[in-house]
Motif scaffolding. Structure first.
Motif, mmCIF file in Angstrom:
data_model
loop_
_atom_site.group_PDB
_atom_site.id
_atom_site.type_symbol
_atom_site.label_atom_id
_atom_site.label_comp_id
_atom_site.label_asym_id
_atom_site.label_seq_id
_atom_site.Cartn_x
_atom_site.Cartn_y
_atom_site.Cartn_z
ATOM 1 N N TRP A 1 0.859 -1.192 0.000
ATOM 2 C CA TRP A 1 0.000 0.000 0.000
ATOM 3 C C TRP A 1 0.889 1.233 0.000
ATOM 4 O O TRP A 1 1.813 1.347 0.809
ATOM 5 C CB TRP A 1 -0.907 0.016 1.220
ATOM 6 N N TYR A 2 0.598 2.139 -0.903
ATOM 7 C CA TYR A 2 1.226 3.449 -0.967
ATOM 8 C C TYR A 2 0.146 4.496 -0.717
ATOM 9 O O TYR A 2 -1.048 4.220 -0.853
ATOM 10 C CB TYR A 2 1.841 3.701 -2.336
ATOM 11 N N ARG A 3 0.570 5.696 -0.403
ATOM 12 C CA ARG A 3 -0.377 6.793 -0.297
ATOM 13 C C ARG A 3 0.246 8.073 -0.830
ATOM 14 O O ARG A 3 1.462 8.235 -0.832
ATOM 15 C CB ARG A 3 -0.847 6.993 1.145
ATOM 16 N N VAL B 1 3.523 2.767 2.467
ATOM 17 C CA VAL B 1 2.913 2.684 3.786
ATOM 18 C C VAL B 1 3.216 1.330 4.426
ATOM 19 O O VAL B 1 3.673 1.244 5.565
ATOM 20 C CB VAL B 1 1.389 2.891 3.698
ATOM 21 N N ASP C 1 -3.029 11.179 8.015
ATOM 22 C CA ASP C 1 -3.176 9.963 7.214
ATOM 23 C C ASP C 1 -4.036 10.204 5.975
ATOM 24 O O ASP C 1 -4.170 9.320 5.128
ATOM 25 C CB ASP C 1 -3.809 8.845 8.051
ATOM 26 N N TYR D 1 -4.956 6.265 -1.253
ATOM 27 C CA TYR D 1 -4.201 5.042 -0.992
ATOM 28 C C TYR D 1 -4.255 4.148 -2.219
ATOM 29 O O TYR D 1 -5.331 3.879 -2.762
ATOM 30 C CB TYR D 1 -4.772 4.320 0.234
#
Length: 118
Positions: free
Chosen positions: A36-38, A48, A89, A93
């Protein structure tokens, strides 16, 4: 070609939880790692969390102890459980997968928005 479909994003208050799902069109055992990237507005995309097909995981420091990445082989799905969410946050995503069978191929999902209000 592998397709990744994210779901589970939304709007949540600070301190709340969300679970993101990344459904893959091929066995997660053939994709390594799945991550997972954001990306927040004005920021670069950042890693992430990552899940390897041996079950090992890694996290960026800012989410350690709050986020958990896991895989469900029967459903070809990788999850990101996000607890104690903070306004920082907030981001889109993205699910990412490296092809374990065809080296050098990488795949991205379309992204899912996570917004954490203060």
């Amino acid at each position: 070609q592998v397709h990744l479909v994210e779901s589970g994003g939304g709007l949540v208050q600070a301190g709340g939880s969300l679970r993101l799902s990344c459904a893959t069109s091929r066995s997660i055992l053939s994709l390594n790692p799945i991550a997972w990237y954001r990306q927040a507005p004005g920021n670069q995309r950042e890693l992430v969390a990552a899940y390897s097909n041996d079950g090992s995981t890694q996290y960026t420091d800012s989410v350690k102890g709050r986020f958990t990445i896991s895989g469900e082989r029967a459903k070809n799905t990788v999850y990101l459980q996000m607890n104690s969410l903070k306004p920082e946050d907030t981001a889109i995503y993205y699910c990412n997968a490296e092809d374990f069978l065809y080296k050098g191929r990488t795949y991205w999902g379309q992204g899912t928005q996570v917004t954490v209000s203060s």
